[in-house]
Scaffold this active site. Structure first.
Site, short mmCIF file in Angstrom:
data_model
loop_
_atom_site.label_atom_id
_atom_site.label_comp_id
_atom_site.label_asym_id
_atom_site.label_seq_id
_atom_site.Cartn_x
_atom_site.Cartn_y
_atom_site.Cartn_z
N THR A 315 52.04 42.51 37.95
CA THR A 315 51.51 43.22 39.13
C THR A 315 49.99 43.26 39.08
O THR A 315 49.31 43.00 40.07
CB THR A 315 52.05 44.66 39.17
OG1 THR A 315 53.47 44.60 39.14
CG2 THR A 315 51.60 45.38 40.43
N TRP A 318 48.51 39.86 39.71
CA TRP A 318 48.68 39.44 41.11
C TRP A 318 47.47 39.87 41.95
O TRP A 318 47.08 39.18 42.88
CB TRP A 318 49.96 40.08 41.68
CG TRP A 318 50.21 39.76 43.14
CD1 TRP A 318 50.90 38.69 43.63
CD2 TRP A 318 49.79 40.52 44.28
NE1 TRP A 318 50.93 38.73 45.00
CE2 TRP A 318 50.25 39.84 45.43
CE3 TRP A 318 49.05 41.69 44.46
CZ2 TRP A 318 50.02 40.30 46.72
CZ3 TRP A 318 48.81 42.15 45.75
CH2 TRP A 318 49.29 41.46 46.86
N HIS A 319 46.87 40.99 41.55
CA HIS A 319 45.78 41.54 42.36
C HIS A 319 44.49 40.77 42.28
O HIS A 319 43.61 40.94 43.13
CB HIS A 319 45.52 43.01 41.98
CG HIS A 319 46.53 43.95 42.57
ND1 HIS A 319 47.74 44.17 41.98
CD2 HIS A 319 46.51 44.67 43.71
CE1 HIS A 319 48.43 45.03 42.72
NE2 HIS A 319 47.71 45.33 43.79
N GLY A 320 44.33 39.95 41.26
CA GLY A 320 43.09 39.20 41.22
C GLY A 320 42.99 38.33 40.00
O GLY A 320 43.62 38.58 38.97
#
Lengths: 462, 372
Positions: A315, A318-320
């Site tokens: 997670t 996934w954000h960056g």
């Protein structure tokens, strides 16, 4: 294209809505597919090709999985292949340079960076398309044989670039049949305007405060550090949830019902609760396609902890494309595991404490999320905790006064209080106030968006 | 009102809002220049496959929509009002302080300031004539106390002190302007000094240049404009601020001739350009605005000659100096691309004055071009 621009609001949207409602229903999905591709290609026209490849791969993947439904081995092979292809696009475009850079700094090599421009929304639509053959395989969703309808699902411009992550099974039937009504359109317009106001007036309004403090981490005072962190927390929430509101609103105007994506996350009493109501569609995705397949909580506590670590590492990542995001994910894993093991029960006994604890965890978390390096994060934390920093400066007080109204509006809008009070108003009164508030919001947003493009060329500024 | 009517109302309102602005935008003729922003506006971009694939076409089209947006200036004002109501003391970097607009000063990094002072020192070594540096503090320094408490605004006095330490600046501009702060020495809507401000600047220059200044009473000021809206007005959106007026102190015949090298070739000019008063940027009334090189000839050929390396603050100050010089040459290094040292060698002035506002001296990149 993004929603909060003059070109979207006053060119794209009126044209699209006009044509959409003039067309007979059977042409509407085709039209949505085409105008969504146009929307997607606006910023980077060549990536339309990438989008078409992604759609084709998953479209064929879905059909093949369906054909071999009764031959699990083949079906699973196709599914694996499909997932690998989808993920490799994401990894290549989003993470390649991070990996190359890391290899270079670890081994002292000088491999050239690719310097690719990130295809807009790739993290969102990759997850969205990837889940489709899985749903078909699991029997959760039906196969879609119309290429344009499938294409319309993937590219649907309301949710294409910033979510919510719409799963095929949730929208399956709406692609074939959906209701268009005045009530639905009105509620969509209302929701869209609310989202626009959140994005333009609140998120952009408070964002400049964060920019000021983030630019000067060495010079932060304690008050400055907290103001900055608070400003960022508000900025990201109203930006993201505003965008989700706009997506849901646009969806409704086009007859779709998308699932909710936020539900007052800053009002949570635990980190567990926060993540249940923050970016709901992402949490659900990881739960259904990673956590539960790994065994979830059904294989003992040790395995569950392992599963949580895996899910939260992913997670975060996934954000960056930065290792700090991985760390940010694991940071939350620690809270979630602690809450699962013992903390949650205690927090339930002291809700006020729960609110404070959650806000603090989230606030510190955002700094890890947003700042570029651990050195910066460290510096920022030290300022927040008051190590060797002044308590406040005259400049902080000036900013506090300047932003007080926006800060308070943000704080109030982060709680369900306003909504509750408003829904208690006499419906007759609301029938007047809602349109008036909408008009005011549209006016102010247009003024602010125009000002953002205001670009005086003061060459005589010499 | 039942729900149906309410929903009809909301739908109509939403669609009308979008439609009205989008259709108005379509119907209103495009304009190619914005007087208020002082720049050319994006017009409808022409189509080419190359521009499409590079993303330039869509970017230009977005600019086009923004630049040609209907009632653009009105929206900017609405935004400024909204910001003001929400408690913000500034928009687009300009503070509204009573009836005065102030753009705060941001000091350069230590190294940068050293570099800039260093280049003046080098020029001083390289030229024969005595060289004086005059740094003009602007309203953000003189009226710093009018900015909201705590608003970030660096000290211009500190920059001037550093220049004095380096032995470069001796003109008491800061002290003189401070002493007259109750008078109208800066425009309220523009970043420049007024003609009165320039007069006090001139008196402060007299000492280092060895001149005997003319008393204020010997001039007969004449108001040439009462509707001047300057740069701070343009960038802020505070369109409800009162207009400034422009005065002139020295009569146009103080100069025997004015030759401006705008565009490279010598053109006959005047001290004051009347046409500027009907334009947006009325400050160009003085000497006609930006030009790489301008030569003013005085009435008395026996007087010495002066070279000024300068920014636009000098435009309204130069007429005062004409009484003391037979020739004043002015170079604007943003446009004059030759070597300053060579220019000085060629024209052998008796004195050299480097005069910039502190803000421009610290930020304008062409300052570095004076390095010999």
């Amino acid at each position: 294209m993004v929603f909060s621009t003059l070109v979207f609001l006053f060119v794209y949207l009126p044209v699209v809505l006009g044509i959409y409602y003039l067309l007979p229903f059977r042409w509407r999905n085709v039209f949505l597919f085409l105008c969504s591709l146009f929307f997607y290609g606006w910023g980077e026209p060549v990536y339309i090709l990438l989008m078409l490849v992604t759609i084709t791969v998953n479209y064929i993947g879905g059909i093949l999985v369906d054909r071999f439904r009764h031959e699990p081995k083949k079906a699973r092979l196709i599914l694996t292949l499909n997932t690998v292809i989808s993920l490799s696009f994401l990894v290549f475009f989003k993470y390649a340079d991070l990996f190359i850079g890391s290899v270079n700094s670890l081994f002292g090599t000088h491999l050239a960076l690719l310097g690719l421009k990130l295809p807009i929304g790739i993290s969102f639509y990759t997850f969205q398309t990837m889940s489709y053959p899985i749903d078909v395989y699991r029997g959760d969703g039906r196969v879609q044989r119309s290429f344009t309808s499938f294409g319309a699902f993937v590219t649907l411009f309301p949710q294409l670039i910033a979510g919510p992550i719409v799963r095929y099974k949730d929208i399956d039937e709406q692609l074939i049949e959906r209701e268009h009504s005045l009530d639905k359109f009105a509620s969509g317009a209302e929701r869209f305007t609310l989202g626009l106001a959140k994005k333009v007036l609140l998120a952009n309004g408070i964002g400049s405060l964060w920019d000021i403090y983030a630019a000067n981490i060495e010079g932060l005072t304690v008050l400055g550090a907290w103001l900055g962190a608070l400003a960022f927390a508000f900025q990201i929430y109203f930006d993201f949830s505003g965008y989700s509101d706009m997506a849901i609103g646009l969806g409704r105007m086009l007859g779709f019902d998308f699932l909710e994506n936020f539900n007052y996350p800053y009002f949570s009493r635990s980190v567990t609760e926060f993540w249940r109501v923050w970016h709901i569609s992402l949490g659900t995705w990881f739960r259904d396609y990673v956590y539960i397949p790994l065994g979830g909580n059904r294989r003992g506590i040790q395995r569950q902890i392992f599963n949580l670590l895996v899910v939260w590492a992913l997670t975060g990542f996934w954000h960056g494309a930065n290792w700090t995001f991985l760390l940010w994910g694991l940071y939350y894993a620690v809270f979630l595991i602690a809450e699962k093991l013992f903390l949650l029960k205690r927090l339930e006994r002291a809700p006020a404490l729960g609110h404070i604890y959650t806000l603090l965890a989230v606030l510190f978390g955002w700094m890890l999320f947003q700042l570029n390096s651990l050195a910066e994060v460290g510096g920022y934390y030290r300022a927040m905790l008051g190590f060797g920093r002044a308590l406040f400066s005259q400049t902080d007080l000036f900013y506090l006064r300047s932003y007080l109204a926006v800060l308070l509006s943000c704080a109030l809008a982060s709680t369900p209080l306003l909504k509750r009070l408003y829904s208690r108003l006499d419906p007759k009164l609301r029938a007047v106030t809602t349109p008036l508030l909408m008009l005011a919001a549209l006016f102010l947003c247009t003024a602010k968006l125009t000002n953002d493009t205001y670009n005086p060329f003061l060459y005589f500024i010499f | 009102m039942n729900t149906k009517t309410k929903n009809l109302l909301i739908t109509l309102l939403f669609l009308t809002f979008l439609a009205v602005l989008s259709v108005t935008g379509l119907l209103l003729p495009d304009s190619s220049f914005s007087a208020r922003e002082n720049r050319y506006l994006q017009t409808l971009p022409s189509f080419s496959l190359e521009k499409l694939f590079s993303g330039e076409l869509t970017a230009d089209f977005e600019d086009y929509c923004a630049d040609q947006f209907p009632f653009r200036d009105t929206w900017i004002t609405v935004n400024a009002r909204y910001e003001q109501l929400s408690g913000k003391k500034q928009t687009n970097g300009v503070y509204l302080c009573g009836n005065r607009l102030i753009t705060p000063f941001t000091a350069p990094a230590e190294k940068e300031l050293k570099r800039r002072l260093g280049t003046v020192e080098q020029l001083k070594e390289a030229v024969e004539a005595p060289l004086t540096l005059a740094l003009i503090p602007n309203a953000a320094e003189i009226y710093a106390d009018k900015l909201p408490a705590g608003a970030p605004n660096d000290s211009q006095a500190e920059v001037i002190r550093r220049a004095e330490e380096a032995g470069l600046s001796a003109a008491p501009l800061l002290q003189t302007l401070r002493a007259h702060r109750e008078e109208e020495i800066f425009y309220r809507t523009d970043h420049h000094w007024t003609t009165l401000g320039a007069y006090y600047g001139y008196t402060a220059l007299c000492e280092p240049l060895g001149l005997t200044g003319r008393p204020l009473e010997s001039f007969a000021p004449e108001t040439v404009s009462r509707d001047f809206y300057g740069t701070a007005y343009s960038s802020s959106g505070y369109t409800w601020v009162e207009a400034d007026s422009i005065e002139r102190y020295v009569s146009a015949d103080a100069a025997a001739s004015v030759v401006s090298y705008r565009g490279g070739t010598p053109t006959e000019g005047t001290l004051y350009r009347e046409e500027s008063l009907s334009k947006k940027d009325q400050y160009t009334y003085f000497l006609g605005g930006n030009t790489p090189e301008i030569v003013l000839t005085g009435r008395d050929s026996r007087l010495p000659r002066l070279l000024i390396i300068r920014d636009s603050y000098s435009d309204c100050l130069a007429p005062f100096l004409l009484a003391h010089y037979s020739e004043i040459r002015m170079l604007d290094l943003r446009y004059y691309l030759g070597s300053v040292a060579d220019y000085a060698a060629e024209h052998s002035p008796d004195q050299i004055l480097i005069m910039y506002s502190v803000a421009n001296f610290c930020s304008e990149s062409s300052v570095m071009a004076m390095t010999p």
